[in-house]
Motif scaffolding. Structure first.
Motif, mmCIF file in Angstrom:
data_model
loop_
_atom_site.group_PDB
_atom_site.id
_atom_site.type_symbol
_atom_site.label_atom_id
_atom_site.label_comp_id
_atom_site.label_asym_id
_atom_site.label_seq_id
_atom_site.Cartn_x
_atom_site.Cartn_y
_atom_site.Cartn_z
ATOM 1 N N GLU A 77 0.824 -1.203 0.000
ATOM 2 C CA GLU A 77 0.000 0.000 0.000
ATOM 3 C C GLU A 77 0.865 1.263 0.000
ATOM 4 O OE1 GLU A 77 -2.680 -0.272 3.292
ATOM 5 O OE2 GLU A 77 -3.780 -1.939 2.408
ATOM 6 N N ALA A 99 -3.338 8.991 0.041
ATOM 7 C CA ALA A 99 -3.450 7.833 0.916
ATOM 8 C C ALA A 99 -4.704 7.950 1.774
ATOM 9 C CB ALA A 99 -2.215 7.741 1.816
ATOM 10 N N GLN A 100 -5.177 6.819 2.238
ATOM 11 C CA GLN A 100 -6.346 6.788 3.117
ATOM 12 C C GLN A 100 -6.074 7.545 4.410
ATOM 13 O OE1 GLN A 100 -8.597 3.027 3.718
ATOM 14 N NE2 GLN A 100 -8.031 3.290 5.871
ATOM 15 N N ASP A 151 -11.955 6.247 5.816
ATOM 16 C CA ASP A 151 -11.541 4.947 6.358
ATOM 17 C C ASP A 151 -12.708 4.046 6.749
ATOM 18 O OD1 ASP A 151 -12.335 6.374 8.642
ATOM 19 O OD2 ASP A 151 -10.909 5.318 9.907
ATOM 20 N N SER A 167 -7.372 0.290 3.013
ATOM 21 C CA SER A 167 -6.080 -0.038 3.606
ATOM 22 C C SER A 167 -6.191 -1.143 4.644
ATOM 23 C CB SER A 167 -5.462 1.211 4.257
ATOM 24 O OG SER A 167 -4.212 0.889 4.836
ATOM 25 N N LEU A 178 -2.089 4.780 6.964
ATOM 26 C CA LEU A 178 -1.407 4.753 5.663
ATOM 27 C C LEU A 178 -0.879 6.145 5.327
ATOM 28 C CD1 LEU A 178 -0.544 3.158 3.188
ATOM 29 C CD2 LEU A 178 -2.787 3.646 2.173
#
Length: 186
Positions: A13, A131-132, A137, A144, A151
């Protein structure tokens, strides 16, 4: 899920995040930091921990840097830079600090995952880490293996260290000088 699979998933990731980071934006952020007279850094929660790590490395490079909230943080003005982290897009404290810095004539650099977030819209400079975060989330948006905004925060750590390497080269700083600037009070 096996622990090895978790490690490999997290690393994959992170690799995917860096495959999507815009290198020109990273270089622009490095240039902005390089020309700043004084730098103040701010972030909340775990993002704040990453920002403190960036501030420490900037100090190792010999830069005039402080973390907002420390008693030794100087006032900012023209030629100075406020670096803030707002992964999910905005925080009330970030908005307030950006307003004060802008009013004083300092530039602002926001590190975020949300290019269209409030902090990014107010900033002079934006560095997006795709990124998350805690903004995305839950439900089908969560992709992720890592919890919540981890992340983004992990990517911050790696990206900030790479930016320090770029700054070190740009400013012609010898690695020995960085070591010499490390505290002896540990």
């Amino acid at each position: 899920m096996d622990v090895t699979d978790l490690y490999q998933g997290a690393l994959a990731e992170l690799s995917a995040v860096f495959a999507r980071v815009d290198d020109a934006s990273v270089d622009a952020a490095v240039d902005t930091i390089a020309r700043a007279k004084r730098i103040a850094c701010y972030g909340v929660g775990r993002e704040g921990l990453q920002i403190k790590g960036l501030a420490m490395r900037l100090f190792h490079l010999g830069r005039s840097v402080a973390v907002v909230g420390d008693m030794t943080t100087p006032p900012l003005g023209p030629g100075d830079l406020l670096i803030v982290s707002a992964g999910p897009g905005d925080f009330s404290t970030v908005a307030g600090l950006m307003g004060v810095a802008t009013e004083a004539g300092a530039e602002t650099l926001v590190v975020t995952a949300q290019a269209d977030g409030g902090a990014a819209r107010r900033a002079d400079h934006v560095l997006v880490i795709p990124a998350q975060t805690m903004a995305d989330d839950t439900g089908s948006a969560a992709t992720s293996v890592l919890p919540m905004g981890s992340l983004f925060e992990g990517a911050q750590y790696v990206l900030f260290e790479v930016m320090i390497l770029k700054l070190r080269a740009k400013l012609g700083i010898d690695p020995a000088l960085m070591r010499a600037n490390h505290t002896n009070l540990e």
